[in-house]
Design an enzyme around this catalytic site. Structure first.
Site, PDB file in Angstrom:
ATOM      1  N   ASP A  95      -4.399  -4.599  -4.427  1.00 37.81           N
ATOM      2  CA  ASP A  95      -3.224  -3.975  -5.039  1.00 37.81           C
ATOM      3  C   ASP A  95      -2.577  -2.897  -4.195  1.00 37.81           C
ATOM      4  O   ASP A  95      -1.917  -2.004  -4.707  1.00 37.81           O
ATOM      5  CB  ASP A  95      -3.656  -3.368  -6.375  1.00 37.81           C
ATOM      6  CG  ASP A  95      -4.853  -2.446  -6.224  1.00 37.81           C
ATOM      7  OD1 ASP A  95      -5.116  -1.999  -5.095  1.00 37.81           O
ATOM      8  OD2 ASP A  95      -5.533  -2.182  -7.238  1.00 37.81           O
ATOM      9  N   GLU A 117      -9.089 -10.947  -5.563  1.00 30.33           N
ATOM     10  CA  GLU A 117      -9.196  -9.860  -6.548  1.00 30.33           C
ATOM     11  C   GLU A 117      -7.941  -9.838  -7.435  1.00 30.33           C
ATOM     12  O   GLU A 117      -7.244  -8.829  -7.569  1.00 30.33           O
ATOM     13  CB  GLU A 117      -9.429  -8.491  -5.898  1.00 30.33           C
ATOM     14  CG  GLU A 117      -9.982  -7.452  -6.871  1.00 30.33           C
ATOM     15  CD  GLU A 117     -10.195  -6.084  -6.231  1.00 30.33           C
ATOM     16  OE1 GLU A 117      -9.242  -5.292  -6.158  1.00 30.33           O
ATOM     17  OE2 GLU A 117     -11.336  -5.809  -5.805  1.00 30.33           O
ATOM     18  N   GLU A 131      -0.481   0.964  -7.823  1.00 35.83           N
ATOM     19  CA  GLU A 131      -1.301  -0.240  -7.676  1.00 35.83           C
ATOM     20  C   GLU A 131      -1.130  -1.238  -8.818  1.00 35.83           C
ATOM     21  O   GLU A 131      -1.180  -2.446  -8.617  1.00 35.83           O
ATOM     22  CB  GLU A 131      -2.779   0.146  -7.530  1.00 35.83           C
ATOM     23  CG  GLU A 131      -3.133   0.803  -6.201  1.00 35.83           C
ATOM     24  CD  GLU A 131      -2.869   2.296  -6.164  1.00 35.83           C
ATOM     25  OE1 GLU A 131      -2.356   2.851  -7.171  1.00 35.83           O
ATOM     26  OE2 GLU A 131      -3.155   2.922  -5.132  1.00 35.83           O
ATOM     27  N   HIS A 215      -9.044   9.929  -4.165  1.00 36.83           N
ATOM     28  CA  HIS A 215      -7.810   9.798  -3.377  1.00 36.83           C
ATOM     29  C   HIS A 215      -6.607   9.304  -4.174  1.00 36.83           C
ATOM     30  O   HIS A 215      -5.535   9.076  -3.594  1.00 36.83           O
ATOM     31  CB  HIS A 215      -8.036   8.827  -2.219  1.00 36.83           C
ATOM     32  CG  HIS A 215      -8.266   7.413  -2.671  1.00 36.83           C
ATOM     33  ND1 HIS A 215      -7.239   6.562  -2.990  1.00 36.83           N
ATOM     34  CD2 HIS A 215      -9.391   6.720  -2.895  1.00 36.83           C
ATOM     35  CE1 HIS A 215      -7.735   5.395  -3.358  1.00 36.83           C
ATOM     36  NE2 HIS A 215      -9.041   5.461  -3.317  1.00 36.83           N
ATOM     37  N   ARG A 217      -3.219   8.569  -5.911  1.00 39.68           N
ATOM     38  CA  ARG A 217      -1.909   9.228  -5.827  1.00 39.68           C
ATOM     39  C   ARG A 217      -1.525   9.922  -7.128  1.00 39.68           C
ATOM     40  O   ARG A 217      -0.930  10.990  -7.124  1.00 39.68           O
ATOM     41  CB  ARG A 217      -0.831   8.183  -5.493  1.00 39.68           C
ATOM     42  CG  ARG A 217      -0.470   8.090  -4.043  1.00 39.68           C
ATOM     43  CD  ARG A 217       0.697   7.144  -3.834  1.00 39.68           C
ATOM     44  NE  ARG A 217       1.398   7.409  -2.594  1.00 39.68           N
ATOM     45  CZ  ARG A 217       0.965   7.066  -1.390  1.00 39.68           C
ATOM     46  NH1 ARG A 217      -0.190   6.461  -1.262  1.00 39.68           N
ATOM     47  NH2 ARG A 217       1.677   7.367  -0.313  1.00 39.68           N
ATOM     48  N   HIS A 247     -11.073  11.801   2.152  1.00 38.78           N
ATOM     49  CA  HIS A 247     -10.034  10.838   2.547  1.00 38.78           C
ATOM     50  C   HIS A 247      -9.039  11.532   3.475  1.00 38.78           C
ATOM     51  O   HIS A 247      -8.785  12.727   3.334  1.00 38.78           O
ATOM     52  CB  HIS A 247      -9.343  10.367   1.262  1.00 38.78           C
ATOM     53  CG  HIS A 247      -8.496   9.137   1.418  1.00 38.78           C
ATOM     54  ND1 HIS A 247      -7.279   9.156   2.043  1.00 38.78           N
ATOM     55  CD2 HIS A 247      -8.683   7.861   1.013  1.00 38.78           C
ATOM     56  CE1 HIS A 247      -6.751   7.934   2.019  1.00 38.78           C
ATOM     57  NE2 HIS A 247      -7.588   7.125   1.390  1.00 38.78           N
TER      58      HIS A 247
END
Ligand code: UD1
Ligand code: UDP
Length: 407
Positions: A95, A117, A131, A215, A217, A247
């Site tokens: 994604d 996936e 995502e 991490h 967003r 990250h």
């Protein structure tokens, strides 16, 4: 059959690497890899580990890139690669922006797309953002949908998408098995890796190890401030050792280094190579994360996972009791970690629960489906009537000062 695998970030690379290796060994298949370079060093770490040499590298990453800026570079670069390679099929994973651009770019050229996936959903376009949109778009344009579990299959069937759904298990478990076999069979490798963490107390007799990653967003800003404040409180309690491979996204590194750079009992590291990270998961007492892949791997290692998100597209481990959703609010994080740190029996109970994500044979099933060979789908249990539990703990709602009272 010429198959072009397109990926660009660390997790895609980890999850596609065992598949690329299988495709390379498959008679009648010409396997070609295009990396977008959405990630740089974090991608290269994985390519080096698995010995994958991409035929094409778009080198798309820029510092602190924006979604639209990156998307523009991806579409332009991918179109040239698709024209040059003229593959019979494109494979994308998961994604990310790379997956979405890879699938759409192939669709624009009427090249069939296989989505590895497929079918993960939270039902909320903004969690995770972007995502959830990316994976929906990829599923719409794919004619082969490799769903890891029965629940992802059910999500796809509910949307009545045109692609053929195949239940395979998640390829991350194939990658994890490969890594664990390597670690388990090589004492010298384990010792070499452990020597990189001389500050860690012995696993059996030392304080519990809390392994942290983060991490997302949608957690930038206030979410990360809460996560860092919670970790500072936990560190000052002295009840655990904390390792946090940070990250490289500057929106993550900024607050983490500023808040935790000098905190006691916290060891911040750069992103670790996959074998090092798997070894730390093996040694960890608790894993605290917002990562998708880690949510799948840590249960397979029998480790309790506390997920710093309000919803998850991976409900199987919640149902199996190997994962707990705790949100990103400071007090909730502190409370959930301390509960587990102080309860060894509860921690051990996780090791006995089942791992729902795969059996290490996902890549074999995907290659069989691609080449028209017979195979047994992954026998994953459906979760009847499952509803995503929403943990309404986003920072700013229902705050309190309880965390300050933690010793
Ligand atoms: C991306 C994916 C996310 C995935 C995550 C895995 C999107 C929109 N986001 O998020 O779905 O879960 O990867 O880690 O596709 N950077 C480096 N070196 C690297 C990697 C990143 O310096 O090797 C820095 C750069 O400043 C870069 C920034 O991180 O601009 C953000 O990278 P990006 O791929 O856009 O977002 P991630 O947060 O990594
Ligand atoms: N990982 C790693 N080194 C680290 C942290 C994570 O190799 O320092 C691996 C982890 O085992 C998992 C993957 O990276 O396979 C998860 O990547 P990430 O959390 O960046 O992305 P997500 O899975 O959330 O998309």
């Amino acid at each position: 059959m010429r198959i072009l695998s397109i990926f660009g970030t660390r997790p895609e690379a980890i999850k596609m690497a065992p598949l690329v290796k299988r495709l390379e060994a498959e008679p009648g298949v010409q396997s070609i890899v295009c990396v977008t370079g959405q990630h740089q060093s974090m991608l290269q770490q994985v390519l080096d580990l698995f010995g994958i040499v991409p035929a094409h590298d778009l080198g798309a990453m820029t510092a602190n890139q924006t979604l639209n800026g990156l998307a523009g570079r991806l579409f332009a670069g991918l179109d040239d690669v698709l024209a040059a390679v003229a593959p019979d099929r494109v494979l994308v994973h998961g994604d990310t922006l790379t997956s979405m651009a890879g699938a759409i770019a192939a669709f624009h050229r009427r090249i069939p797309v296989g989505h590895v996936e497929a079918g993960l959903r939270t039902g909320n376009l903004f969690e995770p953002w972007p995502e959830e949109m990316n994976r929906r778009v990829v599923d719409v344009v794919s004619d082969l949908l490799f769903a890891p579990t029965a629940s992802s299959q059910a999500n796809l069937e509910a949307e009545a998408l045109p692609g053929r759904v195949v239940v395979t298990g998640n390829t991350v478990i194939d990658a994890l098995h490969l890594m664990c076999e390597r670690l388990d069979g090589d004492a010298a490798l384990r010792e070499r890796i452990d020597a990189q963490f001389p500050f860690l107390e012995p696993t059996e007799t030392g304080r519990p190890l809390l392994l942290v990653t983060g991490h997302r967003r949608e957690s930038f800003g206030e979410g990360f401030e809460h996560i860092c404040a919670a970790l500072a409180t936990l560190a000052h309690s002295g009840k655990m050792q904390i390792v946090y491979p940070v990250h490289l996204n500057p929106n993550v590194r900024g607050p983490v280094l500023a808040t935790l750079g000098n905190a006691p009992n916290v060891h911040l590291t750069d992103p670790l190579d996959y074998p090092e990270f798997v070894r730390l998961m093996q040694r960890a007492a608790i894993v605290l994360t917002d990562s998708g892949g880690v949510q799948e791997e840590a249960p397979a290692l029998g480790k309790p996972v506390l997920v710093m998100r309000d919803v998850t597209e991976r409900p199987e481990a919640l149902a199996a009791g190997t994962v707990k959703l705790i949100g990103t609010e400071r007090t909730a994080i502190v409370r959930a970690v301390l509960e587990l740190v102080e309860n060894e029996d509860e921690r051990r109970a996780y090791a006995r629960r089942v791992n729902p994500y795969g059996d290490g044979h996902a890549c074999g099933r995907i290659v069989a489906a691609l080449t028209g060979k017979p195979f047994e789908p992954f026998a994953s249990r459906e979760l009847p009537g499952y509803r995503h539990p929403v943990v309404a703990t986003r920072p700013g709602r229902g705050e309190d000062d309880e965390a300050d009272a933690v010793p």
